[in-house]
Design an enzyme around this catalytic site. Structure first.
Site, PDB file in Angstrom:
ATOM      1  N   LYS A  86       0.825  -1.206   0.000  1.00 14.12           N
ATOM      2  CA  LYS A  86       0.000   0.000   0.000  1.00 14.12           C
ATOM      3  C   LYS A  86       0.865   1.264   0.000  1.00 14.12           C
ATOM      4  CE  LYS A  86      -2.338  -1.405   3.647  1.00 14.12           C
ATOM      5  NZ  LYS A  86      -1.864  -2.801   3.725  1.00 14.12           N
ATOM      6  N   THR A  87       1.896   1.287   0.832  1.00 15.66           N
ATOM      7  CA  THR A  87       2.796   2.443   0.851  1.00 15.66           C
ATOM      8  C   THR A  87       3.528   2.571  -0.475  1.00 15.66           C
ATOM      9  OG1 THR A  87       3.103   2.187   3.243  1.00 15.66           O
ATOM     10  CG2 THR A  87       4.723   3.526   2.057  1.00 15.66           C
ATOM     11  N   ASP A 102      -1.596   6.617   6.194  1.00 17.59           N
ATOM     12  CA  ASP A 102      -1.583   5.199   6.535  1.00 17.59           C
ATOM     13  C   ASP A 102      -2.498   4.954   7.739  1.00 17.59           C
ATOM     14  OD1 ASP A 102      -0.918   2.564   6.303  1.00 17.59           O
ATOM     15  OD2 ASP A 102       1.058   2.752   7.228  1.00 17.59           O
ATOM     16  N   THR A 134      -5.788  -1.417   6.952  1.00 19.30           N
ATOM     17  CA  THR A 134      -5.800  -2.870   7.063  1.00 19.30           C
ATOM     18  C   THR A 134      -7.161  -3.371   7.523  1.00 19.30           C
ATOM     19  OG1 THR A 134      -4.935  -2.673   9.327  1.00 19.30           O
ATOM     20  CG2 THR A 134      -3.330  -3.001   7.559  1.00 19.30           C
ATOM     21  N   ARG A 168       6.578  -8.092   1.739  1.00 26.25           N
ATOM     22  CA  ARG A 168       7.436  -7.580   2.815  1.00 26.25           C
ATOM     23  C   ARG A 168       8.158  -8.722   3.515  1.00 26.25           C
ATOM     24  NH1 ARG A 168       4.263  -4.188   6.998  1.00 26.25           N
ATOM     25  NH2 ARG A 168       4.298  -2.681   5.278  1.00 26.25           N
TER      26      ARG A 168
END
Length: 346
Positions: A69-70, A114, A163, A222
């Site tokens: 997402k980032t 975020d 999330t 990640r």
């Protein structure tokens, strides 16, 4: 002290390492792997905005942690040739905090928030007006004499990430022009990410080793890149730097990541449910105490993966281990152990 341990840090090598780490993030939608549907849809939205010479619509990105997402927020800013401002929901506890951020934006700038679902309610209500009318109302004074002063702000693109999309109020969710749900990655996409990351880090990685690391990465880029760095460390210390299949397995075993991607916490949760509580049902707080973790950690970090892998069930009476969990731990479920009866859901 040995020469290796006393060797000073090389600043140039450290800078090169940091540059390689930052290069692991893709910088364009063409490089962004594993989410073809989202990439195609978002690419269309951004291309249309560029053709009109307009600011892109607000974008909401939802999905589990670690899926990009980032990275997508950075790509949106790059694709629109716009600066990126980064903040988070928990950091905005007052409407004034948000007003200060919004009033400092430039024309066309991208604001990334975020964990947007954790923003305070007053700030959230201010955001409604900013997203629609590009204006904020700053209240001056208190009580009957309070006055709302409208302040125009530059047109901007808000990229919100969450999330837990279900916690976003409907009025906020409806103000986003494009919503994307990021899914877990398949092994093929993770292998491509691994090979690209290995090239960036200068790691000699065999295709078999890449497949093994991808299989243990829980569908999350990640985690894929984190495991690659640990395997690289193992290869540099224990071998000649080349990552073979056997070496990758040895390294992942050392760091307690098993062949299904379960780590120490995951196995601790399963072992507690099976060995200490006979397969369940067991309450969340009791389970968290038994593994020495906070309830939020068990519920948000371990449980989603265990449920998705079919090792754990959430029932009205508590958490229950499935037959697959007993088999994975090498244990034999006792006669009458829960996990298959319809009575659990009554």
């Amino acid at each position: 002290m040995s020469e290796e341990r006393s060797r000073p840090v090389d600043p140039q090598a450290d800078d090169a390492e940091r540059a390689a780490e930052s290069a692991l993030r893709p910088s364009t939608l063409g490089e962004f792997q594993g989410q073809p549907r989202v990439s195609e849809q978002l690419g269309l939205v951004l291309a249309a905005a560029r053709n009109r010479g307009a600011v892109a619509d607000h974008v909401l990105l939802s999905g589990p942690p670690g899926l990009g997402k980032t990275t997508l927020a950075m790509i949106i800013a790059a694709e629109m040739s716009a600066p990126l401002r980064i903040s988070s929901g928990p950091a905005i506890q007052h409407a004034g905090d948000l007003a200060a951020i919004l009033s400092g934006l430039g024309e066309g700038e991208v604001l990334f928030l975020d964990e947007i679902h954790r923003m305070s309610r007053p700030a959230e209500e201010m955001l409604y007006l900013a997203m629609e009318d590009f204006r904020v109302d700053v209240v001056v004074g208190k009580g009957p004499g309070a006055t709302a002063i409208p302040i125009d702000i530059p047109h901007f693109t808000l990229v919100g990430a969450t999330t837990r999309a279900g916690l976003l109020p409907g009025p906020l969710r409806d103000r986003f022009g494009f919503t994307a749900q990021l899914d877990f990655y398949d092994d093929t996409a993770l292998r491509r990410i691994l090979m690209r990351s290995a090239t960036q880090l200068g790691v000699r990685l065999s295709t078999e080793a890449a497949a093994e690391i991808a299989r243990r990465s829980r569908g999350t880029p990640r985690i894929t890149n984190r495991l690659l760095r640990r395997v690289r460390d193992y290869a540099q210390v224990k071998a000649d730097g080349t990552v073979s299949l056997a070496l990758a397995r040895d390294a992942l075993d050392l760091f307690e990541v098993d062949d299904r991607g379960l780590d120490r916490l995951d196995r601790g949760v399963l072992e507690a449910v099976c060995a200490r509580f006979g397969g369940g049902p067991v309450g969340l707080s009791t389970l968290a105490i038994s593994v020495g973790e906070e309830t939020d950690t068990v519920e948000e970090v371990a449980e989603p993966f265990l449920v998705r892998q079919g090792f754990l069930m959430r029932t009205p009476r508590g958490r229950v281990a499935t037959p697959a969990a007993w088999r994975h731990l090498g244990l034999t479920a006792p006669v009458g152990a829960p996990g298959s009866g319809d009575d659990l859901f009554s």
